[in-house]
Design an enzyme around this catalytic site. Structure first.
Site, PDB file in Angstrom:
ATOM      1  N   GLY A  28      -0.359   6.216   1.344  1.00 47.50           N
ATOM      2  CA  GLY A  28       0.871   5.766   0.675  1.00 47.50           C
ATOM      3  C   GLY A  28       2.131   6.441   1.180  1.00 47.50           C
ATOM      4  N   ASP A  80       1.543 -11.072   6.996  1.00 43.30           N
ATOM      5  CA  ASP A  80       1.996 -10.215   5.891  1.00 43.30           C
ATOM      6  C   ASP A  80       3.317  -9.530   6.222  1.00 43.30           C
ATOM      7  OD1 ASP A  80      -0.098  -9.047   7.682  1.00 43.30           O
ATOM      8  OD2 ASP A  80       0.579  -7.176   6.800  1.00 43.30           O
ATOM      9  N   GLY A  89       0.816  -1.216   0.000  1.00 46.30           N
ATOM     10  CA  GLY A  89       0.000   0.000   0.000  1.00 46.30           C
ATOM     11  C   GLY A  89       0.843   1.256   0.000  1.00 46.30           C
TER      12      GLY A  89
HETATM   13  P1  AMP Z   1       1.745  -2.578   8.287  1.00 50.58           P
HETATM   14  O1  AMP Z   1       0.890  -2.549   9.513  1.00 50.58           O
HETATM   15  O2  AMP Z   1       2.662  -1.382   8.144  1.00 50.58           O
HETATM   16  O3  AMP Z   1       2.465  -3.866   8.099  1.00 50.58           O
HETATM   17  O4  AMP Z   1       0.735  -2.417   7.052  1.00 50.58           O
HETATM   18  C1  AMP Z   1      -0.309  -3.301   6.780  1.00 50.58           C
HETATM   19  C2  AMP Z   1      -0.907  -2.978   5.436  1.00 50.58           C
HETATM   20  O5  AMP Z   1      -1.375  -1.631   5.395  1.00 50.58           O
HETATM   21  C3  AMP Z   1       0.054  -3.129   4.263  1.00 50.58           C
HETATM   22  O6  AMP Z   1      -0.663  -3.608   3.171  1.00 50.58           O
HETATM   23  C4  AMP Z   1       0.502  -1.712   4.030  1.00 50.58           C
HETATM   24  O7  AMP Z   1       0.925  -1.502   2.707  1.00 50.58           O
HETATM   25  C5  AMP Z   1      -0.753  -0.917   4.357  1.00 50.58           C
HETATM   26  N1  AMP Z   1      -0.449   0.450   4.801  1.00 50.58           N
HETATM   27  C6  AMP Z   1       0.075   0.823   5.994  1.00 50.58           C
HETATM   28  N2  AMP Z   1       0.210   2.161   6.049  1.00 50.58           N
HETATM   29  C7  AMP Z   1      -0.246   2.670   4.868  1.00 50.58           C
HETATM   30  C8  AMP Z   1      -0.376   3.969   4.313  1.00 50.58           C
HETATM   31  N3  AMP Z   1      -0.001   5.061   4.977  1.00 50.58           N
HETATM   32  N4  AMP Z   1      -0.881   4.065   3.062  1.00 50.58           N
HETATM   33  C9  AMP Z   1      -1.261   2.988   2.374  1.00 50.58           C
HETATM   34  N5  AMP Z   1      -1.167   1.729   2.846  1.00 50.58           N
HETATM   35  C10 AMP Z   1      -0.665   1.565   4.076  1.00 50.58           C
HETATM   36 MG    MG Z   2       3.492  -4.659   6.808  1.00 49.35          MG
END
Ligand code: AMP
Ligand code: MG
Length: 521
Positions: free
Chosen positions: A136, A269, A102
């Site tokens: 993003g 993930d 993301g």
């Molecule tokens: P994380 O908790 O950072 O492992 O993120 C979990 C999911 O949320 C993944 O698919 C990331 O790409 C998405 N994600 C986290 N933060 C953002 C953001 N600011 N914008 C877009 N996608 C995000």
């Molecule tokens: Mg992640």
């Protein structure tokens, strides 16, 4: 600036060439075309010379203005073909469906100076088809944490993704840091992370959950050939590769337990098939010994990802991966054997590392009891896990002075009350070290050497990172660079670094980011 050789193998997999920024469900494809968002004013804040060197970039290359533009995603070098990959995952125990990159955009796979493969991935470079409701982007505080911690973990000898660069974007990013409804603009920054492969358990779970077994098989075969080439010709190669994933995961977790690292968000993930520590978010270091501790405020109630639970969670994550693979790998016994192998391998590595931490040259059955009693004592004496082991190395086994350990305790009164019990433990340990071999002086020297290489002196503790962040936000990069320099040699005591090898100061106890933190990043 030199252009490295790119060989974007991941792009040979089924992909999708739609709108690069429109959020959507992506079917029958493992990646989507992406385009980094143009950033207003990229400034390089830090770079890893060893990662740059492995990619063929000199210090002069890193110093060119083009370098910051490239690592902010504003300029694409010939051979770069940006994409975002498609994956799902189990988050906090529940299936979350499609997640995907993301806010990560891969630029390409570089063939490095030694011929090995390095995927370059920008984190925070703007919207992708997987951004869902996110923006993003990434903020400076979280990008700085990821940059410093991944390079520190590498120096600590822990399998991890690396970080090439930390670039401020010049753009403000809106965040609700404490999740209390008070949003504010924070400075944005992008980390370029580097790994041979960014494949996660969730990459396999998604096509499996969707019943797209042909795509799952294609991805698995691709991974075996690209990332496990040494096992590709084995007769039972699918099982051999699954077993290798189990062993790599076991080794990674044993290292986390050795140094008191708590990942904070062990969702599937965030688990790499290469057993690399991946996705540095609300991680932290268990300072005061407490296996129930987690740095992640979002997980404060359930504590699913607490320190002591990490080995079990990794096993659970591997069983999710095995479940996903069971639709394309017929040998289910072989998959189950992989999970058992994880347990055996983790126990083996964990014991080997604990033996070294205690400075023992051999492991006897009664040593498990010595270790359990130590854990209870660390808890009772409120001792800092890292400082205790480091100071144990300096304890004279012939002249035990329990007071030497006082500076590692968070509670002087408890330490005092427990002094006799701690002294008794030390006596048991000292006599154990002295009887390790008949040749006592040499046993003591070898014991100290093992301890020095297993018990780090310096860690990127959250309050140290927070100080570097606050200075960087005020354009003062000196604390960040000092911290990075010290963390390059975490096992060597360094003259100008005593402030980094201390227990958490009191001012840091309740400040956001200094001990615990939210997922906001
Ligand atoms: P994380 O908790 O950072 O492992 O993120 C979990 C999911 O949320 C993944 O698919 C990331 O790409 C998405 N994600 C986290 N933060 C953002 C953001 N600011 N914008 C877009 N996608 C995000
Ligand atoms: Mg992640």
């Amino acid at each position: 600036m030199q252009t490295p050789i790119f060989d974007n193998r991941f792009r040979t997999l089924p992909g999708e060439h739609g709108d690069p920024v429109a959020s959507r469900q992506v079917w029958n494809a493992l990646w989507s075309e992406a385009r980094p968002t143009r950033m207003p004013a990229p400034t390089l804040l830090a770079a890893s010379s060893s990662v740059a060197g492995a990619l063929g970039w000199s210090a002069d290359d890193v110093a060119t203005p083009t370098f910051a533009e490239v690592l902010a995603g504003n300029v694409l070098l010939p051979g770069m073909q940006p994409w975002a990959s498609n994956y799902g995952g189990h988050q906090f125990g529940a299936w979350a469906g499609q997640l995907g990159d993301g806010r990560a955009i891969s630029l390409g796979e570089v063939i490095g100076v030694d011929g090995s493969r390095h995927e370059l991935q920008l984190k925070g470079a703007g919207l992708t088809p997987y951004s869902r409701r996110g923006d993003g982007r990434a903020v400076l505080r979280s990008s700085l944490r990821e940059f410093v911690c991944s390079e520190a973990m590498h120096a600590l000898g822990v399998p991890t993704t690396r970080a090439l660069s930390l670039v401020a974007t010049g753009e403000g990013v809106l965040r609700d840091m404490l999740y209390n409804g008070r949003t504010a603009h924070e400075p944005g920054a992008i980390v370029c992370r580097v790994a041979p492969s960014f494949l996660r358990f969730g990459h396999f779970e998604l096509p499996s959950a969707r019943g797209d077994f042909a795509l799952l098989r294609t991805l698995w075969d691709f991974m075996v050939e690209r990332d496990f080439a040494g096992l590709a010709d084995q007769p039972d190669r699918d099982i051999a590769v699954f077993h290798a994933i189990c062993e790599r995961t076991a080794l990674m977790i044993a290292h986390w337990m050795r140094i008191g690292f708590v990942h904070g968000v062990m969702n599937t993930d965030n688990f790499s098939v290469l057993g690399l520590t991946l996705d540095y978010g609300p991680f932290g270091w268990m300072e005061e010994y407490n296996p129930d501790w987690t740095p992640n405020t979002t997980d404060a109630r359930e504590r699913r990802y607490r320190f002591g639970e990490q080995p079990n969670v990794a096993h659970w994550n591997l069983s999710c991966l095995a479940g996903a693979l069971s639709s394309i790998i017929e040998d289910h016994d072989g998959l189950r054997e992989g999970l058992r192998r994880y347990v055996r391998y983790f126990n083996l590595e964990h014991t080997r590392m604990n033996q070294a931490k205690l400075g023992l040259l051999s492991w006897r059955s009664e040593d498990a009891d010595l270790l359990q009693r130590l854990y209870r004592q660390l808890h009772a004496s409120r001792l800092d896990f890292t400082l205790f082991f480091r100071q144990l190395m300096h304890v004279d086994v012939r002249d035990l002075q329990v007071a030497d350990l006082a500076s590692a305790s968070y509670d002087a009164a408890e330490f005092e009350r427990e002094a006799t019990a701690l002294q008794e433990w030390l006596q048991g340990w000292a006599s154990r070290v002295r009887t390790d071999t008949a040749d006592e002086p040499n046993a003591v020297i070898a014991s100290k050497q093992a301890m020095r290489l297993s018990n780090p002196c310096y860690l990127p503790r959250n309050w140290l990172l927070q100080q570097a962040i606050q200075s960087a936000e005020q354009q003062d990069l000196a604390p960040l660079h000092h911290l990075l320099r010290v963390l390059q040699r975490p096992y060597d005591e360094q003259a100008d670094a005593s402030a980094f090898a201390q227990r958490r100061p009191e001012w840091a106890n309740d400040l956001p980011g200094c001990t615990v933190l939210s997922c906001s990043s």
